[in-house]
Design an enzyme around this catalytic site. Structure first.
Site, PDB file in Angstrom:
ATOM      1  N   HIS A  39     -31.152  -6.043 -21.291  1.00 55.27           N
ATOM      2  CA  HIS A  39     -31.586  -4.932 -20.690  1.00 55.27           C
ATOM      3  C   HIS A  39     -30.309  -3.441 -20.388  1.00 55.27           C
ATOM      4  O   HIS A  39     -28.846  -3.511 -21.269  1.00 55.27           O
ATOM      5  CB  HIS A  39     -30.891  -5.072 -18.991  1.00 55.27           C
ATOM      6  CG  HIS A  39     -29.792  -6.075 -19.079  1.00 55.27           C
ATOM      7  ND1 HIS A  39     -28.790  -4.546 -18.378  1.00 55.27           N
ATOM      8  CD2 HIS A  39     -28.949  -6.231 -19.363  1.00 55.27           C
ATOM      9  CE1 HIS A  39     -27.509  -5.046 -18.059  1.00 55.27           C
ATOM     10  NE2 HIS A  39     -27.615  -6.849 -18.388  1.00 55.27           N
ATOM     11  N   HIS A  88     -32.731  -0.525 -37.988  1.00 57.86           N
ATOM     12  CA  HIS A  88     -32.580  -2.083 -37.752  1.00 57.86           C
ATOM     13  C   HIS A  88     -31.785  -2.369 -37.094  1.00 57.86           C
ATOM     14  O   HIS A  88     -30.565  -2.731 -38.063  1.00 57.86           O
ATOM     15  CB  HIS A  88     -32.916  -1.778 -39.517  1.00 57.86           C
ATOM     16  CG  HIS A  88     -33.445  -3.195 -39.488  1.00 57.86           C
ATOM     17  ND1 HIS A  88     -33.178  -3.526 -40.871  1.00 57.86           N
ATOM     18  CD2 HIS A  88     -33.797  -4.146 -39.493  1.00 57.86           C
ATOM     19  CE1 HIS A  88     -33.610  -4.766 -41.637  1.00 57.86           C
ATOM     20  NE2 HIS A  88     -33.781  -5.235 -40.174  1.00 57.86           N
TER      21      HIS A  88
HETATM   22  C1  LIG Z   1     -22.226  -5.413 -45.511  1.00 58.18           C
HETATM   23  C2  LIG Z   1     -22.824  -5.535 -46.400  1.00 58.18           C
HETATM   24  C3  LIG Z   1     -24.090  -4.575 -45.978  1.00 58.18           C
HETATM   25  C4  LIG Z   1     -22.228  -5.155 -47.689  1.00 58.18           C
HETATM   26  O1  LIG Z   1     -22.581  -4.899 -48.952  1.00 58.18           O
HETATM   27  P1  LIG Z   1     -21.956  -4.775 -50.504  1.00 58.18           P
HETATM   28  O2  LIG Z   1     -21.707  -3.523 -50.230  1.00 58.18           O
HETATM   29  O3  LIG Z   1     -22.791  -5.219 -51.563  1.00 58.18           O
HETATM   30  O4  LIG Z   1     -20.600  -5.598 -50.193  1.00 58.18           O
HETATM   31  P2  LIG Z   1     -20.044  -6.524 -51.284  1.00 58.18           P
HETATM   32  O5  LIG Z   1     -21.470  -7.884 -51.115  1.00 58.18           O
HETATM   33  O6  LIG Z   1     -19.874  -6.284 -53.046  1.00 58.18           O
HETATM   34  O7  LIG Z   1     -19.068  -7.071 -50.622  1.00 58.18           O
HETATM   35  C5  LIG Z   1     -17.995  -6.012 -50.403  1.00 58.18           C
HETATM   36  C6  LIG Z   1     -16.353  -7.363 -50.093  1.00 58.18           C
HETATM   37  O8  LIG Z   1     -16.961  -7.377 -48.239  1.00 58.18           O
HETATM   38  C7  LIG Z   1     -16.775  -8.255 -47.949  1.00 58.18           C
HETATM   39  N1  LIG Z   1     -17.951  -8.880 -47.682  1.00 58.18           N
HETATM   40  C8  LIG Z   1     -19.397  -7.705 -47.620  1.00 58.18           C
HETATM   41  N2  LIG Z   1     -20.586  -8.670 -46.551  1.00 58.18           N
HETATM   42  C9  LIG Z   1     -19.677  -9.088 -45.260  1.00 58.18           C
HETATM   43  C10 LIG Z   1     -19.753  -9.505 -43.837  1.00 58.18           C
HETATM   44  N3  LIG Z   1     -21.354  -9.374 -43.857  1.00 58.18           N
HETATM   45  N4  LIG Z   1     -18.829 -10.166 -43.802  1.00 58.18           N
HETATM   46  C11 LIG Z   1     -17.762 -10.283 -44.175  1.00 58.18           C
HETATM   47  N5  LIG Z   1     -16.915  -9.369 -45.153  1.00 58.18           N
HETATM   48  C12 LIG Z   1     -18.588  -9.205 -46.065  1.00 58.18           C
HETATM   49  C13 LIG Z   1     -17.165  -9.488 -49.789  1.00 58.18           C
HETATM   50  O9  LIG Z   1     -16.857 -10.159 -49.413  1.00 58.18           O
HETATM   51  C14 LIG Z   1     -16.755  -8.828 -50.728  1.00 58.18           C
HETATM   52  O10 LIG Z   1     -15.093  -8.698 -50.039  1.00 58.18           O
HETATM   53  P3  LIG Z   1     -14.852  -8.330 -51.495  1.00 58.18           P
HETATM   54  O11 LIG Z   1     -14.582  -7.644 -51.766  1.00 58.18           O
HETATM   55  O12 LIG Z   1     -13.208  -9.508 -50.836  1.00 58.18           O
HETATM   56  O13 LIG Z   1     -14.994  -9.748 -52.459  1.00 58.18           O
HETATM   57  C15 LIG Z   1     -23.860  -6.326 -46.726  1.00 58.18           C
HETATM   58  O14 LIG Z   1     -22.756  -8.027 -46.870  1.00 58.18           O
HETATM   59  C16 LIG Z   1     -24.250  -7.411 -45.276  1.00 58.18           C
HETATM   60  O15 LIG Z   1     -23.318  -7.947 -44.346  1.00 58.18           O
HETATM   61  N6  LIG Z   1     -25.292  -7.082 -45.835  1.00 58.18           N
HETATM   62  C17 LIG Z   1     -26.054  -7.608 -44.556  1.00 58.18           C
HETATM   63  C18 LIG Z   1     -27.706  -8.060 -44.996  1.00 58.18           C
HETATM   64  C19 LIG Z   1     -28.712  -8.637 -43.649  1.00 58.18           C
HETATM   65  O16 LIG Z   1     -28.509  -8.658 -42.473  1.00 58.18           O
HETATM   66  N7  LIG Z   1     -29.541  -9.123 -44.672  1.00 58.18           N
HETATM   67  C20 LIG Z   1     -31.183  -8.884 -43.649  1.00 58.18           C
HETATM   68  C21 LIG Z   1     -31.655  -7.838 -43.708  1.00 58.18           C
HETATM   69  S1  LIG Z   1     -33.690  -8.021 -43.454  1.00 58.18           S
END
Ligand SMILES: CC(C)(COP(=O)(O)OP(=O)(O)OC[C@H]1O[C@@H](n2cnc3c(N)ncnc32)[C@H](O)[C@@H]1OP(=O)(O)O)[C@@H](O)C(=O)NCCC(=O)NCCS
Length: 205
Positions: free
Chosen positions: A135, A144
């Site tokens: 709410h 998104h």
């Molecule tokens: C936050 C996010 C956008 C970062 O993506 P990115 O820039 O490609 O990041 P990377 O995968 O290179 O990770 C970088 C660091 O952040 C950490 N990290 C990434 N996502 C994380 C998360 N959600 N929570 C905690 N740590 C996270 C990784 O472990 C990595 O750590 P390190 O440097 O110690 O190894 C992505 O991980 C995420 O959570 N995306 C959401 C995905 C989603 O919702 N998909 C559904 C779509 S419909």
């Protein structure tokens, strides 16, 4: 025959096409700027790119943009509206939307999502599978919410923000514009514009 044009031949686009057919759209046609390299989105044909869609927009009873990037989605949506397209929103029959909630043009609400009383969802938003918006929440344009996101009551999410899969946001928290909330995060404090927040509790990185 009800004809729907979907811009963006993505996996997300296929979910929208499937939902649109459930909702009674009889002819669903894709457009994507990767045409002619992409000919099909699953079982649906890709007819042309953005310019072909704009040139033929009057032939469609509705149009919607299925592009995951929030900025690009809003930009394409604006273009279609300016070209005289009838922008629609799509709400899955198995989503629950309060009669006292509002959903802006071009937004989609997927299966299992819940939008409760007095929540307001802006234009061009994606409320993905199983996400809940309690709410009095306020979502700006182009937000998104990924699958399984939970927003408690009175949460604000600024325009073009992306909340990752499975994240939760505590009641009355305000998230700024252009924010990325990582998958699985628990947001318990306000977040300023254009930051990325990860973890439990979520910290800005
Ligand atoms: C936050 C996010 C956008 C970062 O993506 P990115 O820039 O490609 O990041 P990377 O995968 O290179 O990770 C970088 C660091 O952040 C950490 N990290 C990434 N996502 C994380 C998360 N959600 N929570 C905690 N740590 C996270 C990784 O472990 C990595 O750590 P390190 O440097 O110690 O190894 C992505 O991980 C995420 O959570 N995306 C959401 C995905 C989603 O919702 N998909 C559904 C779509 S419909």
């Amino acid at each position: 025959m009800k004809r729907l044009a979907i811009l963006g031949a993505s996996g997300h686009g296929k979910v929208l096409a499937d939902m649109a057919e459930l909702l009674g759209w009889q002819d669903v046609i894709f457009f994507d700027d990767a045409k002619p390299w992409i000919e099909k989105a699953g079982r649906w044909r890709v007819e042309g790119g953005t310019s072909e869609l704009i040139a033929t927009i009057q032939a469609y009873n509705g149009a919607i943009v299925a592009i995951g990037d929030n900025l690009v989605r809003l930009d394409k949506q604006r273009l279609l509206a300016e070209s005289g397209g009838a922008l629609i929103s799509l709400v899955h029959p198995q989503a629950s939307v309060s009669r006292y909630a509002s959903i802006g043009a071009g937004s989609v609400v997927m299966a299992g999502a819940v939008i409760n009383v007095d929540a307001h969802v802006g234009k061009g938003c994606i409320i993905n599978t199983g996400a809940t918006v309690d709410h009095d929440c306020e979502l700006g344009d182009g937000v998104h919410l990924s699958p399984g996101v939970h927003l408690a009551g009175g949460v604000k999410v600024g325009r073009e923000s992306w909340v990752g899969i499975g994240a939760s946001v505590k009641q009355l928290v305000s998230i700024g514009d252009g924010v990325v909330v990582g998958a699985g995060a628990a947001v318990v404090q306000n977040l300023p514009d254009r930051c990325t927040a990860l973890g439990v509790p979520a910290r800005i990185v």
